[in-house]
Write an enzyme that holds these catalytic residues in place. Sequence first.
Site, PDB file in Angstrom:
ATOM      1  CD  GLN A 222      -2.739  -1.521   2.747  1.00 32.59           C
ATOM      2  OE1 GLN A 222      -3.168  -2.170   3.394  1.00 32.59           O
ATOM      3  NE2 GLN A 222      -3.409  -0.139   3.247  1.00 32.59           N
ATOM      4  NE  ARG A 369     -12.364   0.465   4.945  1.00 33.24           N
ATOM      5  CZ  ARG A 369     -13.352   0.014   4.288  1.00 33.24           C
ATOM      6  NH1 ARG A 369     -14.241  -1.580   3.996  1.00 33.24           N
ATOM      7  NH2 ARG A 369     -13.898   0.368   3.374  1.00 33.24           N
ATOM      8  CB  CYS A 370      -8.099   0.943  11.824  1.00 32.16           C
ATOM      9  SG  CYS A 370      -7.416   2.011  13.066  1.00 32.16           S
ATOM     10  CD  GLU A 739      -9.244   5.318   8.788  1.00 33.08           C
ATOM     11  OE1 GLU A 739      -8.818   4.736   8.012  1.00 33.08           O
ATOM     12  OE2 GLU A 739      -9.300   5.941   9.962  1.00 33.08           O
TER      13      GLU A 739
END
Length: 795
Positions: A222, A369-370, A739
Amino acid sequence: MTAVDEVKIGGMGASRRRVEDNRFIRGKGNYVDDIVLPGMLHMEILRSPLAHARIKSIDASKAWAMPGVRLVLTGETMAARNLAWMPTLSYDTQAVLATDKVRFQGQEVACVIADDPYIAKDACEAIFVDYEPLPPIVNPMQSLADGAPLIRDDKENQSDNVIYDWEVGDREGTDRAFAQADLVSKIELHYPRSHPSPIECCGSIADFNRSTSKLTVYMTTQAPHIIRAAVALVAELPEQMIRIVSPDIGGGFGNKVPVYPGYVASILASILLERPVKWIEDRTGNLISTGFARDIYLHGELALRKDGRILGVRMKATADHGAFFSDAQPSKFKIGLMHSAFACYDIPNAHLLARGVYTNKAPGGVAYRCSFRVTEAMFFQERMVQAAADDLGMDQAEFRRVNFVRDDDFPHRTPWGFLTDSGQYSKCLDVGLEAIGYQDFLKEKEEAAKRGRLLGIGISTMTEPLGAGNSREYDILGIKMFDSAELKIHMTGKALLRTGAKSQGQGHETTWAQIVAHELGLPAEDILVEEGDTDTAPFGMGTYASRSTPVAGAAVAMVSRKIRAKARKIAAHLLEISEEDVEWELGRFYVRSQPERGVTIQECAMAAYSNMPDGMEPGLENVAYYDPPNLTWPFACYIVTVEVDPETGVWDVLRLVAVDDCGVRINPMIVEGQIMGGLTEAYAMANMQFITFDEYGNCIGSNFTDYLLPTAWETPGFELHEVVTPCPHHPIGAKGIGECAAVGGPAAFVNAVMDALKGTGTRNIDMPLFPDRVYEALQTGADVSGAPPVRIGEA
Ligand code: CDP
C-alpha cells in the site's frame, strides 16, 4: 455559467462508474501472482509450529539435495549478510528469519527457492529444526506477571516484556474533575485481535538484474515509496536502482503496509541467484503471521455531572503487540491515535495511560481499515458513553447531544490536543434518529418487553482523524507525511495523472480524474490515472488511514490549479489581452468584457506545445506536493436495532441506519460503497470474527472456516444518509471516508445488544457477541469477557 456541464463530464458529485472495474469484472486485473517473468523461481516459507522455543539447530541438507531446489535461506544465511533482523516502522527490530528463538507460531524460520512452488513446499518439509520449547505467553497478564519469561532476550537493556509506557493528557486536572463528579461510570473492555481479509494475500516478485544493477520488486504494498526507502536503507542499495511496482491489489485494509520477511527474503534470493523470485503467501500464512490488528484491553472511567455533562475521562489501555513492535504509525504516538477518542464531545479533562507489551503472538497493531488505533479508540468511547448514559438513567441519544461539540464551537481543541475544525454533530444524530424512528422504536421496545421479547437500539457517534499528516506532527520513521500528484496535459487535451497514493480497490482511477475534471473542465474519461510504480509516480506515503483523499486528493486539486494558472497565461496570449482581463469558467477562459470570446482548456493545451507566448517554457505539466494544515474530521452516526432471542442468545439486526458526513463527496456511489464495506466489516467484528490463541500459543482462526467472513446472506441491509459539512482547509472540501464505518460501526451493534439486555445486570459482553456469550449473560447477569480475567485498571 460554465462551458461544460460538470456532472456530464464526470466531475465532482457525479456517481461515475468505476473505470477500473472494466478490467476487474472481466478477470483482467493484474495482480502480483499474475506476473510471470522469464526464468522465475518460487519461494516458500517454513514457519514455526511453536509459539516460543529456542532453536538448537537447523538441518537443511535434505532440502538442498532435492532436485529443483536452488537455494535454502535460514537465519544463519541472513545473519551472514546482516539481514537476519530488520527495523520495524515503530523503531523496534523484527526477525526476518529466526536465528536464536522463535517467538510466535507461524514465525518465518527458513525459505526454500525452487523451480516450482510445489518443490519448494516439499523441500520446506524436509528441513529439520531442533526446537527446545519455552513457556509461551499469550496475553498481557502473563507477560507482566512476576517471573514471566523474557520474550525479547535478543534486545540489550530489555529486562521485562514491556515495550512502552506512554501517557498523554492532564493527570491532575482529570483527577480534580473526578473529585467533583456526581457519578463515576466505569467499564472494562477487550477489543479482540482481528485480521484484515483481503482477497489477495501478500506476495512479491523480486527481480535483480546484475547487468544493470537494477532491482525491480512487484509486490502487494500500500506504500511503494516507503518500501523503496526501506530497501535502500536496510539492504544498502542505491535508491535510484530500486523500482517498486505495486500492481493491482486485491484489497489491503492495512494488511499490506508493513514490511514482511517474505519480501526481504525474496529480494535477497533474487540478488543471490540473479533470477526473479516469486513469493505468494497462502491464506493460512496470511492469517497467522501478517497484519494482526487490535488486541487492546481498556479500563475506562467517565466523571459525570447529574445533568449529563461529562467532566473528565480516564483511559488505561494495554496493547498486546505480539513478539515484535511493528505497528505502522506516526513516530510520536506510541499507541497510535488512541487519544483521538472523545473528540466529538466537549470534555474539559482527559488522561490516557497506555502500555504496550510483548507476547508470543504474531506482531499486532496493524491499522486495519483504521487510522492507527482509532478503531479501538472509538469503540471504547462509544461503549463508555452508552454505559455512562445507562448509569445516569439518561436517554443515550440525549446524553450524546448534551455533550457534543456545538456547530459554533469550531475550531475546537480536544483535551488531548487535537484540533477539530468542522461538523454538525447534532444534525447528523437527528437525521439518524428520524430515519430509524427513534421514539416509535422505544415504544415498540417497551411493548415487546411486556411479551418477553428483547429489543435493543444502539447508537455510535464519532468524529475521527483522517489524513495524516500534517508533516509538522506526523512522520513515519522520520519521513514526513505529505503526498503528491503529477499532471501532464497532452497537446490534444488528454491527460495523465500520477499520484503517490496507491489504490487497493477504493477507485482512485475514477475519483482522481473527477477532481481534475472539476478543476479544469476536462472530461474525466480523458484523464488516465496511474499509481504504484516508484519509477514513474511522484514520492508519496501511500494509502492507509483514509489519507488518500485528504492528502493525495488535495494534491490532485492543487496540481490542477497550477496547470490552470499556466493555461491562463496561454489563454491571455491566444486572446491577445492581458492576464488580468481573463475570466475562468469550468473548461474555458474568456474575455471579461466579451464573454463570447474565449478559448477552451483543450485549446490552451494545444498552444502549450505549438503557440506559447514568447519566453514561456513549453508544455503543460506540473507536480504538487501537498502538506495538509490539519487532519480531516468526518463525522458518523450509526444506529442499529436488534432483537435478541432470550432462549438462545441469538441476535438479529432489524435495521441499520448510517449517517455519514465526509464533507464534499467526490463520487457519491463510491462513498456509499466504502460505507457499506465498512459496515460489513463492523458487523463481522461484532458478530462472528474470532481469532485467538490457546494456552500454547496456537492460533485459532487460521482459515476461513474458523475466522468467518460475512456473506451477503448474513450482512444486514444498509440505510444510508448524508450530511455535508465541507472541510474548511481541504481544497475541495472533502474529508476521508474509507474507514469511518469500520471504525464507528462495531460499537453500534454491541450497544444495541447491550441495550436489549439493559436491566439484566450485564454491562458488557466482549466481541464477538456469539450467541453463547449473550446466553451466558442472560443466565448470569454478569459481564462476559472474551479474554482471560484482566484487571488492567488496578495495575
Ligand atoms: O485512503 P483511501 O483511498 O482508503 O480512503 P479515502 O480517501 O476515504 O477514499 C476512498 C474512496 O472514496 C476514494 O476513491 C475517494 O476518492 C472516495 N471519496 C469521495 O468520493 N469523496 C470523499 N469525500 C471521500 C472519499
